[in-house]
Design a protein around this motif. Structure first.
Motif, PDB file in Angstrom:
ATOM      1  N   PHE A  75      48.280 -33.633  85.883  1.00  0.00           N
ATOM      2  CA  PHE A  75      47.978 -32.645  84.839  1.00  0.00           C
ATOM      3  C   PHE A  75      48.629 -33.040  83.505  1.00  0.00           C
ATOM      4  O   PHE A  75      47.968 -33.033  82.454  1.00  0.00           O
ATOM      5  CB  PHE A  75      48.455 -31.262  85.268  1.00  0.00           C
ATOM      6  CG  PHE A  75      48.192 -30.200  84.239  1.00  0.00           C
ATOM      7  CD1 PHE A  75      46.906 -29.707  84.040  1.00  0.00           C
ATOM      8  CD2 PHE A  75      49.210 -29.701  83.446  1.00  0.00           C
ATOM      9  CE1 PHE A  75      46.638 -28.742  83.072  1.00  0.00           C
ATOM     10  CE2 PHE A  75      48.966 -28.739  82.481  1.00  0.00           C
ATOM     11  CZ  PHE A  75      47.667 -28.250  82.296  1.00  0.00           C
ATOM     12  N   TYR A  76      49.914 -33.394  83.549  1.00  0.00           N
ATOM     13  CA  TYR A  76      50.590 -33.717  82.290  1.00  0.00           C
ATOM     14  C   TYR A  76      50.210 -35.101  81.773  1.00  0.00           C
ATOM     15  O   TYR A  76      50.266 -35.352  80.560  1.00  0.00           O
ATOM     16  CB  TYR A  76      52.102 -33.574  82.459  1.00  0.00           C
ATOM     17  CG  TYR A  76      52.511 -32.121  82.477  1.00  0.00           C
ATOM     18  CD1 TYR A  76      52.526 -31.378  81.301  1.00  0.00           C
ATOM     19  CD2 TYR A  76      52.816 -31.473  83.665  1.00  0.00           C
ATOM     20  CE1 TYR A  76      52.871 -30.035  81.308  1.00  0.00           C
ATOM     21  CE2 TYR A  76      53.159 -30.127  83.690  1.00  0.00           C
ATOM     22  CZ  TYR A  76      53.174 -29.413  82.504  1.00  0.00           C
ATOM     23  OH  TYR A  76      53.486 -28.076  82.511  1.00  0.00           O
ATOM     24  N   LEU A  77      49.775 -35.980  82.666  1.00  0.00           N
ATOM     25  CA  LEU A  77      49.218 -37.252  82.209  1.00  0.00           C
ATOM     26  C   LEU A  77      47.940 -36.993  81.421  1.00  0.00           C
ATOM     27  O   LEU A  77      47.718 -37.576  80.342  1.00  0.00           O
ATOM     28  CB  LEU A  77      48.929 -38.156  83.408  1.00  0.00           C
ATOM     29  CG  LEU A  77      48.200 -39.476  83.129  1.00  0.00           C
ATOM     30  CD1 LEU A  77      48.986 -40.338  82.138  1.00  0.00           C
ATOM     31  CD2 LEU A  77      47.954 -40.234  84.425  1.00  0.00           C
ATOM     32  N   ALA A  78      47.095 -36.100  81.952  1.00  0.00           N
ATOM     33  CA  ALA A  78      45.860 -35.745  81.244  1.00  0.00           C
ATOM     34  C   ALA A  78      46.157 -35.117  79.893  1.00  0.00           C
ATOM     35  O   ALA A  78      45.522 -35.448  78.878  1.00  0.00           O
ATOM     36  CB  ALA A  78      45.038 -34.780  82.109  1.00  0.00           C
ATOM     37  N   ASN A 116      47.098 -37.971  72.764  1.00  0.00           N
ATOM     38  CA  ASN A 116      47.042 -39.351  72.279  1.00  0.00           C
ATOM     39  C   ASN A 116      45.618 -39.759  71.877  1.00  0.00           C
ATOM     40  O   ASN A 116      45.333 -40.934  71.662  1.00  0.00           O
ATOM     41  CB  ASN A 116      47.562 -40.312  73.364  1.00  0.00           C
ATOM     42  CG  ASN A 116      48.155 -41.579  72.790  1.00  0.00           C
ATOM     43  OD1 ASN A 116      48.823 -41.553  71.753  1.00  0.00           O
ATOM     44  ND2 ASN A 116      47.907 -42.701  73.454  1.00  0.00           N
ATOM     45  N   LYS A 117      44.730 -38.756  71.821  1.00  0.00           N
ATOM     46  CA  LYS A 117      43.336 -38.957  71.400  1.00  0.00           C
ATOM     47  C   LYS A 117      42.581 -39.909  72.317  1.00  0.00           C
ATOM     48  O   LYS A 117      41.767 -40.727  71.877  1.00  0.00           O
ATOM     49  CB  LYS A 117      43.284 -39.447  69.943  1.00  0.00           C
ATOM     50  CG  LYS A 117      43.902 -38.443  68.970  1.00  0.00           C
ATOM     51  CD  LYS A 117      43.841 -38.921  67.535  1.00  0.00           C
ATOM     52  CE  LYS A 117      44.457 -37.895  66.590  1.00  0.00           C
ATOM     53  NZ  LYS A 117      44.430 -38.345  65.167  1.00  0.00           N
ATOM     54  N   GLN A 118      42.864 -39.785  73.623  1.00  0.00           N
ATOM     55  CA  GLN A 118      42.137 -40.557  74.631  1.00  0.00           C
ATOM     56  C   GLN A 118      41.382 -39.550  75.507  1.00  0.00           C
ATOM     57  O   GLN A 118      41.692 -39.335  76.667  1.00  0.00           O
ATOM     58  CB  GLN A 118      43.104 -41.399  75.471  1.00  0.00           C
ATOM     59  CG  GLN A 118      43.807 -42.499  74.683  1.00  0.00           C
ATOM     60  CD  GLN A 118      44.849 -43.245  75.503  1.00  0.00           C
ATOM     61  OE1 GLN A 118      46.039 -42.918  75.417  1.00  0.00           O
ATOM     62  NE2 GLN A 118      44.409 -44.206  76.306  1.00  0.00           N
ATOM     63  N   SER A 119      40.344 -38.947  74.900  1.00  0.00           N
ATOM     64  CA  SER A 119      39.641 -37.830  75.535  1.00  0.00           C
ATOM     65  C   SER A 119      38.985 -38.224  76.851  1.00  0.00           C
ATOM     66  O   SER A 119      39.014 -37.446  77.823  1.00  0.00           O
ATOM     67  CB  SER A 119      38.572 -37.272  74.585  1.00  0.00           C
ATOM     68  OG  SER A 119      39.177 -36.802  73.402  1.00  0.00           O
ATOM     69  N   ASP A 120      38.386 -39.403  76.905  1.00  0.00           N
ATOM     70  CA  ASP A 120      37.716 -39.824  78.147  1.00  0.00           C
ATOM     71  C   ASP A 120      38.710 -39.930  79.299  1.00  0.00           C
ATOM     72  O   ASP A 120      38.419 -39.512  80.425  1.00  0.00           O
ATOM     73  CB  ASP A 120      37.011 -41.181  77.935  1.00  0.00           C
ATOM     74  CG  ASP A 120      35.808 -41.061  76.998  1.00  0.00           C
ATOM     75  OD1 ASP A 120      35.356 -39.926  76.779  1.00  0.00           O
ATOM     76  OD2 ASP A 120      35.341 -42.111  76.504  1.00  0.00           O
ATOM     77  N   MET A 121      39.888 -40.490  79.023  1.00  0.00           N
ATOM     78  CA  MET A 121      40.917 -40.623  80.061  1.00  0.00           C
ATOM     79  C   MET A 121      41.429 -39.257  80.488  1.00  0.00           C
ATOM     80  O   MET A 121      41.733 -39.021  81.666  1.00  0.00           O
ATOM     81  CB  MET A 121      42.070 -41.491  79.566  1.00  0.00           C
ATOM     82  CG  MET A 121      41.700 -42.954  79.359  1.00  0.00           C
ATOM     83  SD  MET A 121      41.143 -43.735  80.899  1.00  0.00           S
ATOM     84  CE  MET A 121      42.592 -43.579  81.922  1.00  0.00           C
ATOM     85  N   ILE A 166      39.668 -36.431  80.518  1.00  0.00           N
ATOM     86  CA  ILE A 166      38.635 -35.809  81.357  1.00  0.00           C
ATOM     87  C   ILE A 166      38.638 -36.425  82.755  1.00  0.00           C
ATOM     88  O   ILE A 166      38.618 -35.709  83.771  1.00  0.00           O
ATOM     89  CB  ILE A 166      37.250 -35.959  80.694  1.00  0.00           C
ATOM     90  CG1 ILE A 166      37.201 -35.096  79.418  1.00  0.00           C
ATOM     91  CG2 ILE A 166      36.141 -35.551  81.662  1.00  0.00           C
ATOM     92  CD1 ILE A 166      35.980 -35.362  78.548  1.00  0.00           C
ATOM     93  N   THR A 167      38.695 -37.745  82.812  1.00  0.00           N
ATOM     94  CA  THR A 167      38.688 -38.430  84.115  1.00  0.00           C
ATOM     95  C   THR A 167      39.877 -38.020  84.961  1.00  0.00           C
ATOM     96  O   THR A 167      39.761 -37.760  86.167  1.00  0.00           O
ATOM     97  CB  THR A 167      38.692 -39.953  83.909  1.00  0.00           C
ATOM     98  OG1 THR A 167      37.524 -40.328  83.161  1.00  0.00           O
ATOM     99  CG2 THR A 167      38.709 -40.687  85.238  1.00  0.00           C
ATOM    100  N   THR A 168      41.045 -37.931  84.326  1.00  0.00           N
ATOM    101  CA  THR A 168      42.276 -37.586  85.053  1.00  0.00           C
ATOM    102  C   THR A 168      42.220 -36.155  85.561  1.00  0.00           C
ATOM    103  O   THR A 168      42.626 -35.871  86.709  1.00  0.00           O
ATOM    104  CB  THR A 168      43.503 -37.781  84.147  1.00  0.00           C
ATOM    105  OG1 THR A 168      43.524 -39.123  83.650  1.00  0.00           O
ATOM    106  CG2 THR A 168      44.796 -37.516  84.904  1.00  0.00           C
ATOM    107  N   LEU A 169      41.680 -35.231  84.755  1.00  0.00           N
ATOM    108  CA  LEU A 169      41.561 -33.841  85.189  1.00  0.00           C
ATOM    109  C   LEU A 169      40.564 -33.700  86.338  1.00  0.00           C
ATOM    110  O   LEU A 169      40.806 -32.949  87.295  1.00  0.00           O
ATOM    111  CB  LEU A 169      41.141 -32.958  84.010  1.00  0.00           C
ATOM    112  CG  LEU A 169      42.207 -32.747  82.920  1.00  0.00           C
ATOM    113  CD1 LEU A 169      41.596 -32.052  81.710  1.00  0.00           C
ATOM    114  CD2 LEU A 169      43.385 -31.951  83.461  1.00  0.00           C
TER     115      LEU A 169
END
Length: 325
Positions: free
Chosen positions: A284-287, A293-298, A300-303
């Motif tokens: 959760f906190y990685l997401a 950090n403006k890495q929206s795709d990462m 979404i994938t992590t969530l």
């Protein structure tokens, strides 16, 4: 000997003392230690001959050491008495060695320390034993949660300088006690004293010192210093330990709080690779860090992975909310 023993024991003069001493010697030659000890004890208490008194007390102490189940009942008191009465005796070295043997084998550290305190002029070996006994008593009190008493006893380890490793370890435990007592600034200074002690690099307590120091800085709201010591701890600690995982979370969360998103991402990814029971929290906190950090795709994938891998996690609802934003 019994009847002779009884008659001689009633006469406190040179003849009576000499007779009682000889009775002790006869019993000793026949390896009858208990009656020999009794005879020597009586001869030692007679006053006619100081020489016989001294030798009889010595023999009484030595035999007591051999036969006592608990050496503190007789032999140590006899040795203490001998050293007090005859401080310049040529047998002092021998008595010290007997005492060393008693102290080194005992688990009754409190009595051993009390006994050692009664010996005015300790040789190097007894000084070393004193440090060992004081350290063991201090740790024993610590394990019983008697922290103030433990701290006081552990300071005695530095009374002599024969055992630098024990001095270092006593500093470590005093620092731990100060931390437990909420004296965080004092604890930090004591840990620093420990870390500058000779032989500290050989001690397993070194890495734990960094860990507890980090928490002391957290208690003082000094986050930057806390993260510094959590980082040092992670470089030295076994990567399978619970403390290592906790320190990584502290580093990840601390950088997250400071807005250092890339550093936080790096630490959360390290945690994720450990496959710990706290994988949902880490994800959760990685997401969240990816998002900042403006890495929206990462993000979404992590969530999505969090929801898939941990469907019963308390973070699923928050992850769902984040995805809907």
């Amino acid at each position: 000997f019994p009847s002779h023993d009884t008659r001689a024991g009633r006469i406190d003069d040179s003849l009576g003392q000499s007779a009682m001493y000889q009775i002790g010697q006869c019993y000793l030659q026949k390896e009858k230690l208990l009656p020999a000890r009794n005879a020597f004890e009586r001869a030692a208490k007679m006053k006619s001959s100081r020489t016989i008194s001294e030798d009889a007390l010595y023999q009484f102490a030595i035999i007591s050491f051999k036969v006592d189940i608990n050496p503190y009942d007789e032999s140590v008191r006899a040795f203490e008495n001998y050293l007090n009465l005859y401080p310049n005796s040529t047998r002092k070295g021998d008595i010290y060695q007997y005492l060393v043997n008693v102290y080194a084998s005992t688990s009754n550290y409190e009595k051993a320390l009390s006994s050692l305190n009664k010996i005015p002029n300790k040789d190097l070996q007894l000084k070393s034993v004193y440090q060992t006994v004081a350290y063991n008593l201090g740790v024993d009190l610590y394990q019983k949660s008697l922290y103030d008493s433990s701290y006081r006893v552990l300071t005695l380890v530095e009374k002599y300088q024969e055992e630098p490793e024990l001095i270092a370890k006593s500093r470590f435990w005093r620092a731990e006690i100060s931390f437990r007592n909420g004296k965080y600034s004092k604890s930090i200074q004591e840990f620093k004293d420990f870390l500058t002690s000779p032989s500290v690099n050989l001690l397993e307590e070194k890495s734990i010192a960094y860990y507890t120091m980090a928490y002391a800085y957290l208690e003082l709201d000094q986050l930057a210093e806390a993260l510094e010591y959590f980082g040092i701890f992670c470089q030295t600690e076994d990567k399978s330990s619970e403390k290592y995982l906790d320190a990584l979370f502290q580093l990840a969360d601390g950088n997250y709080q400071q807005g250092k998103d890339q550093q936080a991402i790096n630490y959360y990814k390290t945690i994720a690779a450990l496959n710990s029971p706290l994988g949902d929290r880490c994800a959760f906190y990685l997401a969240k860090s990816y998002g900042y950090n403006k890495q929206s795709d990462m993000k979404i994938t992590t969530l999505e992975n969090l929801i898939k891998l941990y469907p019963r996690s308390k973070y699923v609802q928050m992850a769902t909310y984040e995805l809907a934003m």
